[in-house]
Design a protein around this motif. Sequence first.
Motif, short mmCIF file in Angstrom:
data_model
loop_
_atom_site.label_atom_id
_atom_site.label_comp_id
_atom_site.label_asym_id
_atom_site.label_seq_id
_atom_site.Cartn_x
_atom_site.Cartn_y
_atom_site.Cartn_z
N PRO A 149 0.80 -1.23 0.00
CA PRO A 149 0.00 0.00 0.00
C PRO A 149 0.83 1.28 0.00
O PRO A 149 0.50 2.25 -0.69
CB PRO A 149 -0.82 -0.13 1.29
N GLN A 150 1.94 1.27 0.74
CA GLN A 150 2.75 2.48 0.83
C GLN A 150 3.52 2.78 -0.45
O GLN A 150 4.05 3.87 -0.61
CB GLN A 150 3.73 2.38 2.01
N ALA A 151 3.57 1.82 -1.39
CA ALA A 151 4.27 2.06 -2.65
C ALA A 151 3.39 2.73 -3.69
O ALA A 151 3.89 3.23 -4.71
CB ALA A 151 4.79 0.72 -3.21
N LEU A 152 2.09 2.79 -3.46
CA LEU A 152 1.18 3.37 -4.43
C LEU A 152 1.31 4.89 -4.47
O LEU A 152 1.58 5.52 -3.45
CB LEU A 152 -0.27 3.01 -4.08
N PRO A 153 1.11 5.48 -5.64
CA PRO A 153 1.17 6.95 -5.75
C PRO A 153 -0.14 7.62 -5.31
O PRO A 153 -0.37 8.78 -5.65
CB PRO A 153 1.45 7.18 -7.24
N TRP A 154 -0.98 6.91 -4.62
CA TRP A 154 -2.23 7.43 -4.05
C TRP A 154 -2.55 6.61 -2.81
O TRP A 154 -1.98 5.56 -2.58
CB TRP A 154 -3.38 7.31 -5.07
N ARG A 155 -3.46 7.09 -2.00
CA ARG A 155 -3.93 6.30 -0.88
C ARG A 155 -4.72 5.11 -1.41
O ARG A 155 -5.42 5.24 -2.42
CB ARG A 155 -4.82 7.14 0.05
N PRO A 156 -4.60 3.93 -0.79
CA PRO A 156 -5.31 2.77 -1.32
C PRO A 156 -6.80 3.02 -1.54
O PRO A 156 -7.39 2.50 -2.49
CB PRO A 156 -5.08 1.71 -0.24
N GLU A 157 -7.42 3.82 -0.68
CA GLU A 157 -8.84 4.09 -0.79
C GLU A 157 -9.16 5.10 -1.89
O GLU A 157 -10.33 5.41 -2.13
CB GLU A 157 -9.38 4.61 0.55
N GLU A 158 -8.13 5.59 -2.59
CA GLU A 158 -8.35 6.55 -3.67
C GLU A 158 -7.90 5.98 -5.02
O GLU A 158 -7.64 6.71 -5.96
CB GLU A 158 -7.57 7.85 -3.38
N VAL A 159 -7.85 4.66 -5.13
CA VAL A 159 -7.43 4.02 -6.37
C VAL A 159 -8.33 4.45 -7.53
O VAL A 159 -9.54 4.61 -7.36
CB VAL A 159 -7.47 2.48 -6.21
N PRO A 160 -7.78 4.71 -8.71
CA PRO A 160 -8.63 5.03 -9.87
C PRO A 160 -9.63 3.91 -10.14
O PRO A 160 -9.28 2.73 -10.08
CB PRO A 160 -7.62 5.18 -11.02
N ASP A 161 -10.86 4.27 -10.45
CA ASP A 161 -11.89 3.28 -10.71
C ASP A 161 -11.65 2.52 -12.02
O ASP A 161 -11.97 1.34 -12.11
CB ASP A 161 -13.27 3.93 -10.77
N ARG A 162 -11.11 3.18 -13.01
CA ARG A 162 -10.89 2.54 -14.31
C ARG A 162 -9.53 1.84 -14.31
O ARG A 162 -8.52 2.42 -13.92
CB ARG A 162 -10.92 3.58 -15.44
N PHE A 163 -9.53 0.60 -14.79
CA PHE A 163 -8.30 -0.17 -14.78
C PHE A 163 -7.21 0.50 -15.61
O PHE A 163 -6.04 0.52 -15.21
CB PHE A 163 -8.54 -1.59 -15.30
N THR A 164 -7.57 1.04 -16.78
CA THR A 164 -6.57 1.64 -17.65
C THR A 164 -5.87 2.80 -16.94
O THR A 164 -4.63 2.93 -17.01
CB THR A 164 -7.21 2.12 -18.96
N SER A 165 -6.63 3.63 -16.23
CA SER A 165 -6.01 4.74 -15.49
C SER A 165 -5.11 4.21 -14.38
O SER A 165 -4.01 4.74 -14.15
CB SER A 165 -7.10 5.63 -14.89
N PHE A 166 -5.57 3.17 -13.70
CA PHE A 166 -4.78 2.52 -12.65
C PHE A 166 -3.44 2.04 -13.20
O PHE A 166 -2.37 2.36 -12.66
CB PHE A 166 -5.61 1.36 -12.09
N ARG A 167 -3.48 1.30 -14.30
CA ARG A 167 -2.26 0.74 -14.88
C ARG A 167 -1.33 1.85 -15.37
O ARG A 167 -0.12 1.82 -15.12
CB ARG A 167 -2.63 -0.20 -16.03
N GLN A 168 -1.88 2.82 -16.07
CA GLN A 168 -1.05 3.88 -16.64
C GLN A 168 -0.38 4.72 -15.56
O GLN A 168 0.80 5.10 -15.71
CB GLN A 168 -1.89 4.76 -17.56
N LEU A 169 -1.08 4.99 -14.48
CA LEU A 169 -0.49 5.77 -13.39
C LEU A 169 0.64 4.99 -12.72
O LEU A 169 1.67 5.57 -12.35
CB LEU A 169 -1.56 6.13 -12.36
N LEU A 170 0.47 3.70 -12.55
CA LEU A 170 1.55 2.89 -11.99
C LEU A 170 2.78 2.93 -12.89
O LEU A 170 3.91 3.12 -12.42
CB LEU A 170 1.08 1.44 -11.79
N GLU A 171 2.55 2.76 -14.18
CA GLU A 171 3.67 2.75 -15.13
C GLU A 171 4.33 4.12 -15.21
O GLU A 171 5.57 4.23 -15.24
CB GLU A 171 3.18 2.29 -16.50
#
Length: 450
Positions: A149-171
């Motif tokens: 959880p601490q490695a994410l660029p957002w709080r876990p409870e604020e994860v992007p709803d759309r998978f594509t946005s989630f993946r792109q932000l991680l990358e």
Amino acid sequence: MPSTAGVDPRSPGVIFWFRSDLRLHDQQALEHAIDRAHSMSGWLLPVYIHDERWQATTPWGFPRAGTRRDAWTRMALQDLSIHLQTLGSTLLETDGNPVRVLSHLVHALGKPLLVCEDIAAPEELDQLEGLRRAGVAVETVWQSTLMAPQALPWRPEEVPDRFTSFRQLLERNGVRPTPPAPAIQALPRLPGTQQMAVCHAMAPSSRPAPEHHALKPDPRAAFPWTHPDFHGGERAALAHLEHYCRQGLPHTYKVTRNGLIGVEYSSKWSPWLATGALSARTAWAAIAHFEATHGANESTYWLGFELLWRDHFRWLHRKHGRKLYRAGGLTDLPAPPHDPAAFERWCRAETGNAFIDAGMQELASTGYLSNRMRQNVASYLVHDLACDWRAGAAWFEAQLIDYDVYSNQGNWLYLSGRGTDPRPSRRFNPQLQASTYDPEGRYRQLWAPA
């Protein structure tokens, strides 16, 4: 970091509650339990409870967990028990309500600390709340996702709803999976003889496991889990992962992943991932090593892509929780319609559509189904038969040996248009799907009624 609630420093030891993490490799929750036991110079008792809720009847009239799913879990436990014995420990297995069983054990043993992995699904969270209300000190460790959880660029409870946005932000942020932890090589001592006697008296051995060989191995199975190479335990899981990479199959995954027949059309990791006999971080690390040795391509990327989908469903549970279990899901849609007779025909593989019935027959005969067919049969139930998506999700929960609470809920919401990416219809055309993925009718013939 683990979450903590009211730990008594005088606790004589630690109970480690295995949940969906039936392994010793990459076991951060068990590592934490070991550290806590050492810090108090105490004992550690591994426990697994065959949850009585799985024997309950669903609103649609069948048990929540079928025989195959139960047998698959017990195979993983058999292997885990052997591993623990080689380390001088044991696995206390019993049946019942986890809150009741564990709270009784804790109070009988002098209120030791309870440690377990964190599962962000409503029923599992309710169990932890029930334990804390019963006066049990519980610490949990989040470990089922690739990223901490601490490695994410957002709080876990604020994860992007759309998978594509989630993946792109991680990358875009260069976020990489947490490296898997080494396998545990030593465990603290067990409780003393008198304490163990108390444990066995209060938590008698679980009911006999159904002999999985009696489930009539099906030679047509795409995941032949009654074969020793596909045993449910950790050792077979790691051996399969190594074999998959040694055969060079990561380089062809994207080309073959929509196959319907045979063992090698997809990775087949999901049954072991579901029980936790295989860690997702270990699977990712194996692919990363494969890419470093043999080169990366679109297929190796796609394997990681699929593991990220699995992660996304987990983070969505951290964000949306019980809303994911409403009839309307995350939408304002009314409760879905339901046709009980049509649902029964679907379950019995008697819809009259040969392609759909082949998939439902494979599921009933083996407890496994390809991702392509899962999407097809789910779409058919919801959009062609106009049945409640929750009934389909419950049937998958009961039948699939690789049932995973996060992915099952997420995928059914997605197909029904009631999840984080709602659309008016996600209907799969079964005729087009059959002509594309089974052009010669081999799959339909393989699973046709005798």
